[in-house]
Design an enzyme around this catalytic site. Structure first.
Site, short mmCIF file in Angstrom:
data_model
loop_
_atom_site.label_atom_id
_atom_site.label_comp_id
_atom_site.label_asym_id
_atom_site.label_seq_id
_atom_site.Cartn_x
_atom_site.Cartn_y
_atom_site.Cartn_z
N ASN A 178 -47.82 -33.32 -1.93
CA ASN A 178 -48.22 -34.69 -1.61
C ASN A 178 -47.43 -35.71 -2.43
O ASN A 178 -46.46 -36.28 -1.96
CB ASN A 178 -49.73 -34.86 -1.83
CG ASN A 178 -50.30 -36.01 -1.00
OD1 ASN A 178 -49.67 -37.04 -0.87
ND2 ASN A 178 -51.48 -35.82 -0.45
N ASP A 179 -47.84 -35.91 -3.67
CA ASP A 179 -47.22 -36.96 -4.48
C ASP A 179 -45.73 -36.72 -4.71
O ASP A 179 -44.97 -37.67 -4.86
CB ASP A 179 -47.94 -37.08 -5.83
CG ASP A 179 -49.40 -37.46 -5.65
OD1 ASP A 179 -49.68 -38.33 -4.81
OD2 ASP A 179 -50.26 -36.87 -6.33
N VAL A 180 -45.30 -35.46 -4.76
CA VAL A 180 -43.91 -35.16 -5.07
C VAL A 180 -42.97 -35.42 -3.89
O VAL A 180 -41.75 -35.27 -4.03
CB VAL A 180 -43.75 -33.69 -5.54
CG1 VAL A 180 -44.55 -33.45 -6.81
CG2 VAL A 180 -44.16 -32.71 -4.44
#
Length: 459
Positions: free
Chosen positions: A383-385
């Site tokens: 997700n965030d990466v």
């Protein structure tokens, strides 16, 4: 004669420790390095038992047998998806052991001299923080603590508690015969400090936290090795502490966040200091058949695994799918972000366990330029990466964090359990882009369905 043999043996063990650590730097030789270091530790233990004046052999042998049996059993039965919490609790045991050594030496009145007392107090403090902090990390990873716990004026509490613990430690160092109550209070405060520091930290920061606690444990062991006059403990502790510190810095750099921010400004949507710009567009759903068709007739597919793959235990299915695509003439590669998952190297461990060859696994720096030439980027539970706001939105809490350039692929398919935000609570702009499609469901189930359709297309 025996003392000289012990010192020479410790030197040889130290050399093997360092060689083992060097071997662990490559996936190809990592297993060999672990075996070397393990046998070196066995040798160090056997040599230590030969120390003149050693007593309580019975208790030590019982402890070694019980601890060794428990470690062997847990290592055999642990699931690969549970590896982060196992690493966390084992790391905590090392810190707790170092703190226990300091407590015993203080209780026996065997700590003499300012330097020795200072190192004993430092080892006790760092070891206690590492132990209780690792226990909290284990509870979070195991799902026993569902949400981060943040106190009112959290940073003020952190600083006040750390200052009080340090003051008490200074009093113990200055006293020739510290009171038992002072020693007990010091350890209690140190343990509470570990809990207070770690409780607010969410899963997005967990790889950095585990690395930092690992470094703490190594330093604590090294300090207590000096207190005991044991060179093997000194070398092993300092090696672990140094490598853990370097790894922590690498993890923090991969998130573009100072270590102080990890501890004092946890990365969560509520606490990170801003929600970022509003995201336009809608999420567009894809079926497993659509995903199979796009990937089967692609020239190049880059797979980006994340925590969702780990939770579902889907690494074997992912590799099976990759092999099917390769048999059809598709070039397949795996892209790993340094902080993907819940511990350093989490995705690498899972893919290796599934049998993915090392030459198909690439780090961020090695593969980021290839996304622009990829027909498909398949994101599985990351997700965030892969959130492009890290490059474009200065108001986002993750702005400046190096990410995988998934959005530059011609087509992006995201396997995700639901429509919620990532672990940090930040909405992912990738999911709303025109070239992105969402394949909802557990990674295990979704990839299994894709495999079925790929096989049907081959028929």
């Amino acid at each position: 004669m025996i003392s000289g043999f012990i010192q020479v043996s410790y030197f040889a063990v130290a050399v093997v420790f360092i060689l083992g650590l060097k071997a662990m730097s490559s996936p190809v030789t990592a297993r060999k390095g672990i075996v070397w270091a393990g046998w070196a530790m066995v040798a160090a233990t056997l040599v230590t038992l030969q120390t003149p004046g050693m007593q309580n052999y019975g208790l030590m042998i019982v402890a070694i047998v019980l601890g060794g049996a428990l470690a062997w059993w847990s290592g055999r039965v642990v699931k690969m998806t549970d590896m982060p919490q196992m690493v966390a609790i084992y790391n905590g045991m090392g810190g707790g052991a170092a703190a226990a050594i300091a407590a015993l030496e203080f209780a026996r009145g065997e700590v003499h001299g300012t330097v020795v007392a200072t190192l004993a107090v430092l080892g006790a403090l760092i070891g206690s923080v590492a132990f209780s902090g690792s226990c909290v990390a284990f509870a979070k990873l195991q799902g026993l603590m569902k949400k981060p716990i943040r106190l009112p004026q959290q940073n003020v509490v952190n600083i006040a508690l750390a200052a009080l613990t340090a003051l008490l430690g200074l009093l113990i160092i200055a006293s020739d015969a510290p009171a038992g109550a002072a020693i007990v209070l010091f350890f209690v405060l140190a343990l509470v400090l570990g809990v207070i520091l770690t409780s607010p930290i969410g899963g997005a920061d967990m790889p950095v936290v585990i690395s930092l606690l690992n470094a703490f444990t190594g330093l604590a062991v090294g300090f207590e090795g000096y207190v005991l006059g044991n060179p093997a403990l000194i070398v092993a502790g300092i090696v672990v502490g140094a490598s853990g510190t370097l790894l922590t810095q690498l993890m923090a750099k991969a998130m573009n966040r100072p270590i102080s921010n990890v501890l004092f400004t946890p990365l969560t949507g509520a606490a990170a200091g801003g929600e970022g710009e509003a995201i336009e567009g809608t999420m567009k759903e894809f079926s497993a058949l659509d995903a199979a068709s796009v990937m089967r007739y692609a020239a190049k597919v880059i797979i980006v695994p994340g925590y969702g793959m780990a939770v579902a235990g889907a690494q074997h299915k992912v590799w099976e799918m990759a092999q099917l695509l390769e048999e059809g003439g598709v070039e397949v590669a795996f892209a790993i972000h340094p902080v993907a998952g819940r511990m350093p190297g989490h995705m690498n461990v899972l893919l290796a366990e599934a049998g993915v060859p090392y030459d198909k696994i690439f780090d961020l720096e090695e593969i980021n330029a290839d996304f622009a030439q990829a027909d498909v980027a398949l994101v599985i539970g990351a997700n965030d990466v892969v959130n492009p706001v890290a490059r474009t939105d200065k108001s986002s809490p993750i702005y400046g964090m190096p990410i995988l350039n998934v959005d530059q692929a011609q087509n992006v398919i995201v396997v995700k359990r639901g429509k919620g935000a990532g672990y940090s609570g930040i909405e992912n702009a990738l999911f709303y882009k025109d070239n992105c499609r969402m394949l909802y469901g557990s990674a295990q189930q979704a990839i299994a369905e894709v495999i079925t359709h790929v096989k049907a297309l081959e028929a």
